[in-house]
Enzyme design. Structure first.
Site, mmCIF file in Angstrom:
data_model
loop_
_atom_site.group_PDB
_atom_site.id
_atom_site.type_symbol
_atom_site.label_atom_id
_atom_site.label_comp_id
_atom_site.label_asym_id
_atom_site.label_seq_id
_atom_site.Cartn_x
_atom_site.Cartn_y
_atom_site.Cartn_z
ATOM 1 N N LYS A 87 39.084 16.683 -17.054
ATOM 2 C CA LYS A 87 40.452 16.966 -17.459
ATOM 3 C C LYS A 87 41.363 15.762 -17.255
ATOM 4 C CE LYS A 87 41.969 19.946 -19.043
ATOM 5 N NZ LYS A 87 42.099 20.118 -20.519
ATOM 6 N N ASP A 282 46.147 23.292 -25.332
ATOM 7 C CA ASP A 282 45.981 21.928 -24.825
ATOM 8 C C ASP A 282 46.790 20.923 -25.631
ATOM 9 O OD1 ASP A 282 44.409 22.104 -22.567
ATOM 10 O OD2 ASP A 282 42.525 21.998 -23.653
#
Length: 383
Positions: A87, A282
């Site tokens: 991430k 996202d």
């Protein structure tokens, strides 16, 4: 596969794997098998203590693969020449990034000006998984997680429709004498295809909307008459969203902010107890009422509609996700380590597309446009 088992590279690189610190993120940048390949190529790997515990990989598994295990994150960040993560770096991690380092991970910068500013200030070379391309089109490092997210979207959406979660209390596939739920998938890319496949398998009524006729043709070839395909103009989106029990937002513009397809006004008109799963969160989300949530608190209700918008959905199944991701990323990690990042990017235009920020400049057109930064061509920095 020859590249994975070839001779030791011409240079040695120290690769660092810190433990992910984003909320409820249990994936890890490299598996022990990937570490073994890097070590076989003559590289050093330093892994933070307990980095792999979320996938069932103990520190001793990494040691047996040839890695050195560091007691703390600071040691990894201080010593590594290349950081491999999953991430986007959190603020505390971005503060450790240096100009002489390479960062290889998901970034999703278009909706995240604060992260972009920090990466620019670091001076590091930041390569984003989600904008690496492949011959003939496609995003090979995003695809595995899109497959996972698409399949999870149906799974969590079914849960959101349960009465205990605030949903209308319907079973996706129905039962004899009771019709199945209506599932509307916005986007026929990798996420959408996988969501539609799972929805069809559940017995739901499935409609997939997209503006790419080729993408809709692929859905039809894969699923036949079990899923209806519809061209996604404004009228059709409104019509199908208002009839839906579950809406899955699966749109993507590579590197850019997701287009808003479902307005706040449209959500307010949806069926009470309906659910939306915004997989595009996202990249900012394609449903106006969606905001990023976590696995710990994944849902909330707006105008009677249950919203699920976890920003790291594949992190909920970290073993599957990590191994699927590593199968895709390892050849690129090896290229960056074997050749050095500059030469690797010179040699591979598709990997070069992954360079988002470098030496204090934005090198990805979609990010530059979204955040209002001047664009510097990657070729210019690599010359």
């Amino acid at each position: 596969m020859a590249a994975l088992h070839g001779a030791k590279g011409d240079m040695t690189m120290r690769v660092g794997v810190p433990k992910e610190i984003k909320s409820d993120e249990h994936r890890v940048g490299l598996t022990p098998a990937s570490v073994h390949e890097l070590v076989a190529h003559g590289h050093e790997v330093v892994v933070e203590h307990a980095a792999g515990e979320g996938i069932g990989a103990a520190d001793d598994d990494y040691r047996r693969a040839g890695a050195r295990v560091a007691a703390a994150a600071a040691e990894v960040w201080d010593q590594a020449q290349m950081i491999v993560k999953v991430k986007e770096p959190q603020p505390a991690e971005r503060a450790r990034l240096r100009a002489d380092q390479v960062l290889f991970t998901y970034l999703h910068l278009a909706p995240d000006p604060a992260q972009c500013a920090d990466l620019l200030a670091s001076g590091a070379a930041c390569i984003a998984y989600e904008t690496v391309t492949q011959p003939g089109g496609g995003l090979p490092l995003l695809a595995p997680m899109s497959e996972v997210a698409g399949r999870l979207a149906l799974q969590v959406g079914a849960r959101c429709l349960e009465r205990a979660q605030g949903g209308m209390g319907v079973l996706l596939g129905g039962v004899p004498g009771v019709p199945p739920a209506r599932v509307v998938v916005l986007g026929a890319g990798v996420v959408g295809r996988n969501a539609a496949q799972m929805a069809v398998g559940s017995g739901a009524q499935v409609v997939v909307l997209d503006r790419s006729i080729d993408a809709l043709r692929r859905i039809e070839l894969q699923l036949g008459a079990r899923a209806a395909t519809v061209y996604a103009d404004r009228r059709e989106i409104e019509h199908h969203v208002l009839r839906a029990d579950l809406v899955i937002g699966a749109v993507l513009v590579a590197g850019a902010t997701a287009p808003r397809l479902v307005s706040r006004e449209l959500v307010a008109r949806m069926r009470p107890g309906a659910a939306v799963v915004d997989v595009a969160i996202d990249q900012g989300g394609c449903i106006e009422t969606a905001h990023a949530t976590t696995h710990a608190a994944p849902t909330y209700v707006v105008d009677g509609v249950v919203h699920y918008a976890v920003a790291n959905m594949p992190g909920g199944v970290p073993r599957t996700s990590t191994y699927a991701l590593n199968h895709a990323t390892l050849p690129f990690v090896l290229a960056l380590a074997d050749k050095g990042w500059r030469q690797a990017l010179r040699d591979d235009a598709h990997l070069r597309d992954g360079l988002n920020v470098c030496a204090g400049r934005v090198t990805c057109a979609a990010v530059a446009q979204a955040l209002g930064h001047p664009l510097t061509a990657a070729d210019e920095l690599l010359a």
